[in-house]
Structure formats: structure tokens, C-alpha cells
Design an enzyme around this catalytic site. Structure first.
Site, PDB file in Angstrom:
ATOM      1  N   LEU A 157      36.624  25.410  12.989  1.00 50.81           N
ATOM      2  CA  LEU A 157      36.904  26.739  12.454  1.00 50.81           C
ATOM      3  C   LEU A 157      37.523  27.624  13.524  1.00 50.81           C
ATOM      4  O   LEU A 157      38.585  28.228  13.329  1.00 50.81           O
ATOM      5  CB  LEU A 157      35.609  27.358  11.918  1.00 50.81           C
ATOM      6  CG  LEU A 157      35.707  28.764  11.317  1.00 50.81           C
ATOM      7  CD1 LEU A 157      36.740  28.809  10.201  1.00 50.81           C
ATOM      8  CD2 LEU A 157      34.337  29.199  10.803  1.00 50.81           C
ATOM      9  N   TYR A 158      36.871  27.701  14.672  1.00 47.57           N
ATOM     10  CA  TYR A 158      37.371  28.526  15.770  1.00 47.57           C
ATOM     11  C   TYR A 158      38.726  28.031  16.257  1.00 47.57           C
ATOM     12  O   TYR A 158      39.677  28.811  16.399  1.00 47.57           O
ATOM     13  CB  TYR A 158      36.353  28.494  16.908  1.00 47.57           C
ATOM     14  CG  TYR A 158      36.795  29.184  18.175  1.00 47.57           C
ATOM     15  CD1 TYR A 158      37.254  30.491  18.169  1.00 47.57           C
ATOM     16  CD2 TYR A 158      36.731  28.512  19.399  1.00 47.57           C
ATOM     17  CE1 TYR A 158      37.648  31.120  19.342  1.00 47.57           C
ATOM     18  CE2 TYR A 158      37.120  29.135  20.579  1.00 47.57           C
ATOM     19  CZ  TYR A 158      37.576  30.436  20.543  1.00 47.57           C
ATOM     20  OH  TYR A 158      37.961  31.047  21.706  1.00 47.57           O
ATOM     21  N   GLY A 159      38.839  26.735  16.479  1.00 44.92           N
ATOM     22  CA  GLY A 159      40.080  26.179  17.001  1.00 44.92           C
ATOM     23  C   GLY A 159      41.253  26.391  16.065  1.00 44.92           C
ATOM     24  O   GLY A 159      42.367  26.699  16.500  1.00 44.92           O
TER      25      GLY A 159
END
Length: 251
Positions: A157-159
Site C-alpha cells: 500500500l505504502y510503496g
């Protein structure tokens, strides 16, 4: 020789109440910029501003929750007001980075990560880059992550949100570069901040995979951001600068 000095310029740094953002705000102010510090925590934000002023710098704090588009636009207007009608440097640093496997991510987490990490920079650039272009110059520095370049379990999600920021960096360079606005990004690796303290030993495990073998300090990332914001980087446009101790070199 092009200078690292930023005297006379106005800088807006998001997520500047701690970590990389606070270190960047302090360094930009040290080099002469008037800095607008923003974040959600007013106490921490005022503390950052007080420290800058104690060293002779100029700074103001604006509280903002950038998960809401209207708050992002309001922040842009407030920054312009504080800067006398101009913002010359925009550092899109604010971000959240939940560590969770994909099937455990809630809809709220997904919405919040994309709203803050991707949509907020988009709206700030939309609000501020045209003014930079009209004045004939400006610098935008986006803060990404090695998780946008290397697959890391638990960071999909973050990446992915930061991978979008990296693509926008290149698109904005093409869009605003011909009008004098430089747009670049830094791609930090493991950094020891208040926000990563909860990662515990996992942070050191990640850092050990890089040739340098240790987490960075926020000030080391701030130096790269300040360089890209300065005239010393006058011919640097649309780059994704790894500041990761060599991690992506061996990815």
C-alpha cells in the site's frame, strides 16, 4: 558557482513536525528561506518553529490535515499569504506508512494512505506550481521511498502510493519544467525517526541490506532535499535521487 543559499525564498514543507520534514524545515531556514511548517500536531509544529526562530531563522506553523482536499487547498492559500503571495519551494514530505499485509488493510487505511501520500501532493502542485511558473521559477521536491522501487512484503500500500508520486514527479517535470519549475524526488531508505520507532528491529534489518548497513538520520535526507531545492541543482530535473545507503544499487 551555483549556490546552496536560499535567501529570499519561501518554502512550504509538509509533514514538518518531526523526522525528515522537521530536519528539512530547519535546514532550509538555516540557508535563508522563510519556511512554512505544516502538520497535524500543533504542539510539535510550534516547537519546530520555535527552534528555527531561536537560531535566527524565519518560520511559521499552519496546522492542516492533508487527507482532505479542501484542507490542502486552504493550506496552499495560507502559505501564499504568509509568503507575501509566493511559494518558491514546495517539499511534499507528509506521508503515512502502515506496515500491514494486503489482506489486513482496511478500506479506511487504503483511503487515508492514498489521500495523504498521493492526492495531497497532487493538489498542492496544482495550487502552487502555476504561480511558480508565472514568476519564472521554483522547485518542487517530493519524498518517496525505496519501497516504490523494491517489493517489500507488507508495504504494498505504502510503496504503491509513492510509486505514483514518482511517476507524477516525472510528469510534472515535463509539464512545468519548460516554464522554469524544477521537479525532483528523493527516495530514502531506512531512516531513524519518531515515525519509524515502532518498527523496532525490522528497521535495522532493512538497513542492514544496504551497503552502508545502518539507518539514515533525518538530517542526511534533508541535505539531499535542500540540494534539489537550491540553485546548485539548476540543471537537475525529473530525477529520482536514491538516498538509501546504496540499497537500490543492490536491490
Amino acid at each position: 558557482m551555483a549556490s546552496l543559499e536560499l535567501t529570499g525564498r519561501v518554502a512550504l514543507v509538509t509533514g514538518a513536525t518531526s523526522g525528515i520534514g522537521a530536519a528539512t524545515a530547519a535546514l532550509l531556514a538555516q540557508r535563508g528561506a522563510r519556511v512554512v511548517v505544516t502538520g497535524r500536531d500543533s504542539a510539535r509544529g510550534e516547537s519546530v518553529v520555535a527552534a528555527i526562530r531561536a537560531r535566527g531563522g524565519r518560520a511559521d506553523f499552519v496546522a492542516a490535515d492533508l487527507r482532505e482536499a479542501h484542507a490542502v487547498r486552504q493550506l496552499a492559500r495560507q502559505a501564499l499569504d504568509l509568503g507575501g503571495g509566493r511559494v518558491d519551494i514546495l517539499v511534499n514530505n507528509a506521508g503515512i506508512y502502515p506496515f500491514a499485509f494486503t489482506e489486513r488493510a482496511s478500506e479506511t487505511e487504503v483511503d487515508d494512505v492514498y489521500a495523504l501520500n498521493m492526492e495531497a501532493p497532487f493538489h498542492l502542485v496544482a495550487e502552487l506550481a502555476p504561480g511558480m511558473a508565472e514568476r519564472g521559477g521554483g522547485a518542487i521536491v517530493n519524498v518517496s521511498t525505496i519501497a516504490a522501487a523494491c517489493g517489500v512484503a507488507g508495504l504494498a500500500l505504502y510503496g504503491s502510493s509513492k510509486a505514483a508520486v514518482e511517476l507524477m514527479t516525472k510528469a510534472w517535470a515535463a509539464e512545468y519544467g519548460p516554464r522554469g519549475v524544477r521537479v525532483n524526488a528523493v527516495r530514502p531508505g531506512a531512516v531513524r525517526t519518531e515515525g519509524t520507532a515502532g518498527m523496532g528491529e525490522f528497521l535495522d534489518v532493512l538497513a542492514a541490506q544496504a551497503p552502508v548497513g545502518r539507518p539514515a538520520e533525518p538530517e542526511e535526507i534533508a541535505e539531499a532535499i535542500a540540494y534539489l531545492a537550491s540553485d546548485a541543482a539548476s540543471f537537475v530535473q525529473g530525477v529520482l535521487l536514491p538516498v538509501d545507503g546504496g540499497r537500490t544499487a543492490v536491490c
